[in-house]
Design an enzyme around this catalytic site. Structure first.
Site, PDB file in Angstrom:
ATOM      1  N   TYR A 123       0.824  -1.211   0.000  1.00 12.07           N
ATOM      2  CA  TYR A 123       0.000   0.000   0.000  1.00 12.07           C
ATOM      3  C   TYR A 123       0.859   1.263   0.000  1.00 12.07           C
ATOM      4  CZ  TYR A 123      -3.183   3.630   0.709  1.00 12.07           C
ATOM      5  OH  TYR A 123      -3.851   4.800   0.509  1.00 12.07           O
ATOM      6  N   TRP A 125       1.354   5.360  -2.393  1.00 13.46           N
ATOM      7  CA  TRP A 125       1.087   6.069  -3.656  1.00 13.46           C
ATOM      8  C   TRP A 125       2.204   5.926  -4.678  1.00 13.46           C
ATOM      9  CZ3 TRP A 125      -1.537  11.453  -4.007  1.00 13.46           C
ATOM     10  CH2 TRP A 125      -2.831  11.391  -3.482  1.00 13.46           C
TER      11      TRP A 125
HETATM   12  N1  LIG Z   1      -2.431   9.281  11.367  1.00 12.19           N
HETATM   13  C1  LIG Z   1      -2.691   9.257  10.073  1.00 12.19           C
HETATM   14  N2  LIG Z   1      -2.091   8.357   9.289  1.00 12.19           N
HETATM   15  C2  LIG Z   1      -2.357   8.327   7.973  1.00 12.19           C
HETATM   16  C3  LIG Z   1      -3.251   9.241   7.390  1.00 12.19           C
HETATM   17  C4  LIG Z   1      -3.890  10.185   8.241  1.00 12.19           C
HETATM   18  O1  LIG Z   1      -4.710  11.019   7.792  1.00 12.19           O
HETATM   19  N3  LIG Z   1      -3.590  10.153   9.565  1.00 12.19           N
HETATM   20  N4  LIG Z   1      -3.482   9.211   6.043  1.00 12.19           N
HETATM   21  C5  LIG Z   1      -3.359   7.924   5.403  1.00 12.19           C
HETATM   22  C6  LIG Z   1      -3.408   8.053   3.958  1.00 12.19           C
HETATM   23  S1  LIG Z   1      -4.848   8.760   3.347  1.00 12.19           S
HETATM   24  C7  LIG Z   1      -2.448   7.595   3.125  1.00 12.19           C
HETATM   25  S2  LIG Z   1      -2.739   7.634   1.434  1.00 12.19           S
HETATM   26  C8  LIG Z   1      -1.225   6.990   3.639  1.00 12.19           C
HETATM   27  C9  LIG Z   1       0.035   7.330   2.840  1.00 12.19           C
HETATM   28  O2  LIG Z   1       0.769   6.213   2.720  1.00 12.19           O
HETATM   29  P1  LIG Z   1       2.381   6.169   2.597  1.00 12.19           P
HETATM   30  O3  LIG Z   1       2.703   4.779   2.240  1.00 12.19           O
HETATM   31  O4  LIG Z   1       2.993   6.697   3.803  1.00 12.19           O
HETATM   32  O5  LIG Z   1       2.697   7.261   1.542  1.00 12.19           O
HETATM   33  P2  LIG Z   1       3.329   7.365   0.150  1.00 12.19           P
HETATM   34  O6  LIG Z   1       3.908   8.703   0.100  1.00 12.19           O
HETATM   35  O7  LIG Z   1       2.301   7.027  -0.818  1.00 12.19           O
HETATM   36  O8  LIG Z   1       4.489   6.278   0.104  1.00 12.19           O
HETATM   37  C10 LIG Z   1       5.154   6.083  -1.049  1.00 12.19           C
HETATM   38  C11 LIG Z   1       6.581   5.590  -0.779  1.00 12.19           C
HETATM   39  O9  LIG Z   1       7.110   5.212  -2.026  1.00 12.19           O
HETATM   40  C12 LIG Z   1       8.387   5.799  -2.210  1.00 12.19           C
HETATM   41  N5  LIG Z   1       8.579   6.001  -3.646  1.00 12.19           N
HETATM   42  C13 LIG Z   1       8.399   7.099  -4.391  1.00 12.19           C
HETATM   43  N6  LIG Z   1       8.682   6.857  -5.666  1.00 12.19           N
HETATM   44  C14 LIG Z   1       9.055   5.561  -5.742  1.00 12.19           C
HETATM   45  C15 LIG Z   1       9.478   4.710  -6.810  1.00 12.19           C
HETATM   46  O10 LIG Z   1       9.529   5.088  -7.955  1.00 12.19           O
HETATM   47  N7  LIG Z   1       9.774   3.423  -6.490  1.00 12.19           N
HETATM   48  C16 LIG Z   1       9.693   2.946  -5.223  1.00 12.19           C
HETATM   49  N8  LIG Z   1       9.998   1.667  -5.011  1.00 12.19           N
HETATM   50  N9  LIG Z   1       9.300   3.727  -4.199  1.00 12.19           N
HETATM   51  C17 LIG Z   1       8.978   5.015  -4.460  1.00 12.19           C
HETATM   52  C18 LIG Z   1       8.357   7.081  -1.401  1.00 12.19           C
HETATM   53  O11 LIG Z   1       9.653   7.458  -1.026  1.00 12.19           O
HETATM   54  C19 LIG Z   1       7.466   6.690  -0.211  1.00 12.19           C
HETATM   55  O12 LIG Z   1       8.241   6.192   0.847  1.00 12.19           O
HETATM   56  O13 LIG Z   1      -1.016   7.410   4.985  1.00 12.19           O
HETATM   57  C20 LIG Z   1      -2.121   7.119   5.828  1.00 12.19           C
HETATM   58  N10 LIG Z   1      -1.746   7.383   7.202  1.00 12.19           N
HETATM   59  N1  LIG Z   2      -0.632  18.749   0.913  1.00 11.86           N
HETATM   60  C1  LIG Z   2      -1.090  17.493   0.896  1.00 11.86           C
HETATM   61  N2  LIG Z   2      -2.285  17.225   0.333  1.00 11.86           N
HETATM   62  C2  LIG Z   2      -2.741  15.941   0.317  1.00 11.86           C
HETATM   63  C3  LIG Z   2      -1.994  14.865   0.841  1.00 11.86           C
HETATM   64  C4  LIG Z   2      -0.729  15.185   1.430  1.00 11.86           C
HETATM   65  O1  LIG Z   2      -0.019  14.301   1.938  1.00 11.86           O
HETATM   66  N3  LIG Z   2      -0.324  16.497   1.451  1.00 11.86           N
HETATM   67  N4  LIG Z   2      -2.489  13.586   0.820  1.00 11.86           N
HETATM   68  C5  LIG Z   2      -3.549  13.275  -0.133  1.00 11.86           C
HETATM   69  C6  LIG Z   2      -4.246  12.045   0.288  1.00 11.86           C
HETATM   70  S1  LIG Z   2      -3.455  10.565   0.134  1.00 11.86           S
HETATM   71  C7  LIG Z   2      -5.504  12.037   0.757  1.00 11.86           C
HETATM   72  S2  LIG Z   2      -6.267  10.551   1.093  1.00 11.86           S
HETATM   73  C8  LIG Z   2      -6.236  13.269   0.979  1.00 11.86           C
HETATM   74  C9  LIG Z   2      -6.937  13.240   2.327  1.00 11.86           C
HETATM   75  O2  LIG Z   2      -7.937  14.197   2.354  1.00 11.86           O
HETATM   76  P1  LIG Z   2      -8.637  14.515   3.759  1.00 11.86           P
HETATM   77  O3  LIG Z   2      -8.785  13.280   4.527  1.00 11.86           O
HETATM   78  O4  LIG Z   2      -9.879  15.266   3.492  1.00 11.86           O
HETATM   79  O5  LIG Z   2      -7.533  15.477   4.376  1.00 11.86           O
HETATM   80  P2  LIG Z   2      -7.024  15.759   5.848  1.00 11.86           P
HETATM   81  O6  LIG Z   2      -6.029  16.859   5.707  1.00 11.86           O
HETATM   82  O7  LIG Z   2      -6.580  14.517   6.502  1.00 11.86           O
HETATM   83  O8  LIG Z   2      -8.304  16.273   6.612  1.00 11.86           O
HETATM   84  C10 LIG Z   2      -8.997  17.429   6.187  1.00 11.86           C
HETATM   85  C11 LIG Z   2      -9.537  18.153   7.382  1.00 11.86           C
HETATM   86  O9  LIG Z   2     -10.557  17.420   8.022  1.00 11.86           O
HETATM   87  C12 LIG Z   2     -10.714  17.972   9.320  1.00 11.86           C
HETATM   88  N5  LIG Z   2     -11.291  16.974  10.216  1.00 11.86           N
HETATM   89  C13 LIG Z   2     -10.656  15.941  10.805  1.00 11.86           C
HETATM   90  N6  LIG Z   2     -11.514  15.240  11.582  1.00 11.86           N
HETATM   91  C14 LIG Z   2     -12.717  15.838  11.478  1.00 11.86           C
HETATM   92  C15 LIG Z   2     -14.007  15.579  12.028  1.00 11.86           C
HETATM   93  O10 LIG Z   2     -14.247  14.631  12.766  1.00 11.86           O
HETATM   94  N7  LIG Z   2     -15.000  16.445  11.680  1.00 11.86           N
HETATM   95  C16 LIG Z   2     -14.807  17.496  10.841  1.00 11.86           C
HETATM   96  N8  LIG Z   2     -15.852  18.252  10.541  1.00 11.86           N
HETATM   97  N9  LIG Z   2     -13.601  17.763  10.326  1.00 11.86           N
HETATM   98  C17 LIG Z   2     -12.577  16.945  10.622  1.00 11.86           C
HETATM   99  C18 LIG Z   2      -9.325  18.393   9.753  1.00 11.86           C
HETATM  100  O11 LIG Z   2      -9.376  19.667  10.368  1.00 11.86           O
HETATM  101  C19 LIG Z   2      -8.520  18.385   8.474  1.00 11.86           C
HETATM  102  O12 LIG Z   2      -7.767  19.554   8.262  1.00 11.86           O
HETATM  103  O13 LIG Z   2      -5.351  14.375   0.960  1.00 11.86           O
HETATM  104  C20 LIG Z   2      -4.564  14.408  -0.226  1.00 11.86           C
HETATM  105  N10 LIG Z   2      -3.960  15.708  -0.266  1.00 11.86           N
HETATM  106 MO   LIG Z   3      -4.655   8.883   1.064  1.00  8.07          MO
END
Ligand SMILES: Nc1nc2c(c(=O)[nH]1)N[C@H]1C(S)=C(S)[C@@H](COP(=O)(O)OP(=O)(O)OC[C@H]3O[C@@H](n4cnc5c(=O)[nH]c(N)nc54)[C@H](O)[C@@H]3O)O[C@H]1N2
Ligand SMILES: Nc1nc2c(c(=O)[nH]1)N[C@H]1C(S)=C(S)[C@@H](COP(=O)(O)OP(=O)(O)OC[C@H]3O[C@@H](n4cnc5c(=O)[nH]c(N)nc54)[C@H](O)[C@@H]3O)O[C@H]1N2
Ligand SMILES: [Mo]
Length: 762
Positions: A123, A125
């Site tokens: 898992y 991106w």
């Molecule tokens: N507490 C908390 N935890 C969260 C979240 C949250 O809101 N709160 N959000 C969740 C969400 S929505 C997501 S999507 C996840 C993110 O999930 P992660 O797995 O943390 O994020 P990515 O950045 O997608 O990881 C991609 C990895 O691939 C590597 N990479 C980049 N390019 C390449 C390539 O070409 N080849 C290879 N082999 N590797 C590469 C990057 O260096 C990176 O380490 O985190 C989740 N975790």
């Molecule tokens: N800059 C940047 N943008 C990203 C990413 C990144 O790593 N960096 N990651 C991308 C990815 S993988 C994903 S999945 C999306 C995630 O998209 P989201 O999940 O929508 O993004 P978050 O920033 O985790 O949360 C958005 C806001 O929700 C609010 N929130 C949290 N809990 C609650 C709640 O219980 N109630 C209400 N009303 N509000 C709440 C918080 O204040 C937070 O700022 O973002 C994407 N966009």
């Molecule tokens: Mo995500």
């Protein structure tokens, strides 16, 4: 518009007019390459300059893995469970040595334990290009090599991915099918955004967008007179310049507010009975719950106000704003990344159904407008090529359950009405994801990780996950190879030119897999003998075929490569979610059990889960302010400002200068004797991490907001994690048995000054 943007961008720096183009999840750029080094990346189309500008630092980072490495304990003692991962020495080895060792392990697993012993869902991106997308490559490779344990669902909208197919027949509504902002700008009188519209999220789009039009589109809607209401614990979730009404409910209480508004619609006579009768099924059972007929509690505005910790007048005001006019209801993905997160989406759909505007321009509901760039942008879909997978002879587990598989093999996991027997995982293969960034309860993940006999990781950088591998393969970045990238909601396809040679001994993920496949005798199944260009051409043929079928002129592969960016012709009109269904519900029924929007689901009721009565329902999370003891805060972990998850952390755009920032309300900071820039300690029974205090009047009292994205760095002396990775605090408890998705946003913590730490300013 893109042509104009391109001209503008190039005009800023005419020397780069003809420079090669590339793309990341955080936008497109022109590359300034001198003597084989990427010296500058100039953003195109409004991409964030700091994030894009950090490309040279990424490519030439001192954190790059320069050659293959094997962990000393594994090299000398052979495959075995070990808690030394992350602490043991990593020994540089030749490519052939590392490849032989890895191929030998895969073969041993397949023959001795079968395919499900290899956890390979990977898992994450990965990178933006669609061919070199590491996660797609590793899954195809492991499928070709005999099969593996895959991961289904995701961390982004894992709860939505399961509830929406029951209610709407597919999960498309989570982002791909959203009503376009243009439709909102032209028709909506009110937008109500649960979870807000934080512009930081718009900097990022999965696959990489060229345009960044959302700030402008939101401003257009406001200029036409559309009124915005944002519900969020964080004022920063309102874009600057947007004159929105901000309501700050307790995190985790939104479902109660949605249900109370639906109740109000029903009892006030506003409910659209014709819509409910024609397009939905089971509203009577939901109404019996709303009125309290079925459980004794009417879901009134007073009821919701008490749960949400807001004055009831505030909710009455909200009701007044949505009872008339064209109303778009939306929820961010964060809302469903919480315990019982499934219910927030079901409740929003139920409220929209009561109002009866689903399928009308600028009305109804949509998800994710505040979550990612390009959600609600206008684009003709399906022109970005995709890399095909292969059938997997192994099995799949919910993405967020991988630690359980390692810790509890053989146990059963209820999941969406089924039972999954957790496989006996003995080997972990991760390419393109960073579980020591993304997974909840990292203490539990460390314990699970130690159970593996062998861990193989592909990474460009020494992330916490790479440092916890037995065999590490250095991967190229997308700057070091050719690819095609883009995303379905952005109207561009980008040919990503190779900018610099592979750094150190790095190899492309697909070349690493090809070498392993060769050794394992599955090369033909894995890559069919095609090289990089062969694959890119094949993938492009599918785009050309689509264009031919739809009467869209698609450039040849050579022309795309030459021009760098192709702007896909715009669709005929702004998209309105479920408009076809509204126009002809009998001729075009939804692919649900009833063919309609299911406000009651026989199927879900039939699962027999005691918390799933078959309609949307409010359950308080186990950890939230409603259950907090004196001194406990609700920790909201949102997406980082100028990183993509853990990516970019080590660059000037990222947060590596100090422990990650935690936003604290001034009154809470005063109560705890905490000042701006002070290093603090957040802790609970699961763990502790450092953070840098950022005093913010925009945060609700009792709530702490801290981004994810810091590289996990446990303290050698047993103190708090040093860089501020909040996943040492979050719980691995899932949303529910329905989706088994991450519930990262339901966590209580305590806050204290961290002794002996230097202050920082942000
Ligand atoms: N507490 C908390 N935890 C969260 C979240 C949250 O809101 N709160 N959000 C969740 C969400 S929505 C997501 S999507 C996840 C993110 O999930 P992660 O797995 O943390 O994020 P990515 O950045 O997608 O990881 C991609 C990895 O691939 C590597 N990479 C980049 N390019 C390449 C390539 O070409 N080849 C290879 N082999 N590797 C590469 C990057 O260096 C990176 O380490 O985190 C989740 N975790
Ligand atoms: N800059 C940047 N943008 C990203 C990413 C990144 O790593 N960096 N990651 C991308 C990815 S993988 C994903 S999945 C999306 C995630 O998209 P989201 O999940 O929508 O993004 P978050 O920033 O985790 O949360 C958005 C806001 O929700 C609010 N929130 C949290 N809990 C609650 C709640 O219980 N109630 C209400 N009303 N509000 C709440 C918080 O204040 C937070 O700022 O973002 C994407 N966009
Ligand atoms: Mo995500």
């Amino acid at each position: 518009m893109a042509e104009d943007l391109m001209v503008t961008d190039a005009a800023q720096d005419s020397a780069l007019d003809q420079a090669p183009v590339s793309l990341g999840h955080w936008g497109a750029f022109r590359a300034d390459v001198k003597q084989g080094r990427l010296v500058r990346a100039v953003p195109l189309g409004g991409a964030d300059p700091a994030m894009v500008g950090a490309w040279p630092e990424l490519v030439h980072s001192p954190e790059r893995i320069d050659r293959p490495h094997v962990r000393r304990g594994w090299l000398e003692g052979g495959p075995a469970p070990s808690d030394l991962r992350g602490r043991d020495e990593m020994v540089p080895v030749d490519w052939d040595v590392a490849l032989d060792l890895a191929a030998g392990e895969i073969a041993r697993m397949q023959s001795k334990h079968g395919p499900t012993a290899i956890l390979g869902g990977s898992y994450g991106w990965s990178s933006a290009g669609r061919l070199h997308h590491a996660r797609s490559q590793v899954r195809r490779f492991l499928a070709a090599a005999g099969g593996f344990t895959d991961q289904v669902g995701n961390y982004s909208w894992g709860a939505a991915a399961v509830i929406l197919p029951h209610v709407l027949g597919s999960a498309a509504a989570v982002s791909h099918a959203s009503t376009s902002w243009q439709s909102i700008a032209e028709h909506s009188d009110a937008v109500v955004a649960f979870g807000g519209l934080n512009p930081k999220n718009w900097r990022v789009t999965s696959g990489g967008a060229v345009d960044h039009p959302l700030p402008e589109l939101v401003a257009q809607a406001q200029a036409r007179g559309c009124h915005f209401t944002v519900l969020s614990p964080l004022a920063q979730d309102v874009p600057e310049g947007l004159d929105a009404t901000l309501i700050q409910p307790r995190p985790g209480s939104d479902t109660a507010i949605m249900l109370a508004l639906a109740h109000e619609a029903w009892v006030s006579g506003r409910a659209d009975h014709d819509f409910l009768a024609r397009y939905t099924t089971g509203h009577e059972k939901l109404v019996a719950y709303l009125t309290g007929e079925s459980d004794g509690t009417a879901k009134t505005l007073d009821w919701a106000a008490a749960l949400a910790g807001v004055p009831v007048e505030t909710l009455r005001g909200l009701w007044q704003r949505i009872r008339e006019g064209r109303v778009m209801l939306t929820a961010s993905w964060s809302l469903q990344r919480a315990e019982h997160g499934e219910q927030s989406y079901w409740s929003l759909i139920a409220l929209a159904a009561m109002l009866g505007q689903i399928g009308l321009p600028g009305g109804g509901f949509s998800f994710g407008y505040g979550s990612m760039g390009s959600v609600g942008a206008n684009a003709r879909r399906g022109y970005v090529p995709t890399f095909p997978g292969l059938p997997n002879a192994g099995m799949a587990i919910p993405a967020a359950a991988f630690a359980d598989a390692l810790l509890h093999p053989g146990e059963t996991l209820p999941f969406d009405g089924r039972e999954i027997t957790l496989p006996d995982v003995r080997m972990i293969y991760w390419a393109g994801g960073n579980p020591f960034h993304h997974a909840q309860d990292l203490g539990k993940v460390e314990a699970a990780w130690a159970r593996a006999e062998t861990v193989i990781v592909h990474e460009p950088w020494w992330t916490a996950t790479a440092r916890r591998a037995d065999i590490v393969f250095p991967a190229t970045t997308s700057a070091e190879r050719a690819d095609i990238g883009g995303t379905s909601r952005d109207p561009h396809v980008v040919y990503m030119a190779p900018l610099v040679p592979p750094q150190g001994q790095a190899r492309n993920d697909r070349d690493i897999f090809a070498a392993l496949a060769e050794r394992l005798g599955c090369r033909a199944a894995y890559d069919e003998g095609l090289d990089e260009e062969g694959w890119l051409r094949r993938m492009w043929q599918a785009t050309e075929a689509k264009g031919a079928a739809e009467g869209i002129e698609v450039p040849s592969f050579e022309a795309l490569r030459q021009q760098g960016i192709w702007r896909v012709p715009a669709p005929d009109g702004p998209e309105v979610m479920l408009a076809e269904f509204r126009a002809a519900p009998e001729a075009q029924p939804l692919p649900t059990a009833s063919g309609r929007i299911e406000l009651y689901s026989e199927r879900i009721a039939g699962f027999g889960y005691d918390d799933q009565p078959g309609h949307a329902v409010f359950h308080a999370p186990t950890e939230w302010l409603g259950a907090a003891k004196e001194g406990q805060f609700h920790l909201v972990t949102n997406q980082p400002e100028r990183q993509l998850h853990g990516q970019l952390w080590q660059t000037s755009a990222g947060m590596s200068g100090a422990p990650a920032p935690v936003r604290i309300n001034p009154a809470d900071a005063a109560d705890h004797g905490i000042s701006e820039g002070q290093v603090v300690r957040l802790e609970n029974a699961r763990g502790a991490c450092r953070a840098t205090a950022l005093i913010d009047t925009g945060v609700r009292r009792g709530v702490l907001v801290m981004p994810t994205g810091a590289w996990f760095e446990p303290d050698a002396a047993g103190g708090a994690e040093r860089n501020g990775n909040p996943n040492v605090l979050t719980s691995d408890r899932r949303t529910s048995r329905l989706a088994q998705a991450t519930a990262a946003l339901s966590a209580l913590v305590r806050l204290a000054p961290e002794p002996d730490a230097h202050d920082h300013s942000y």
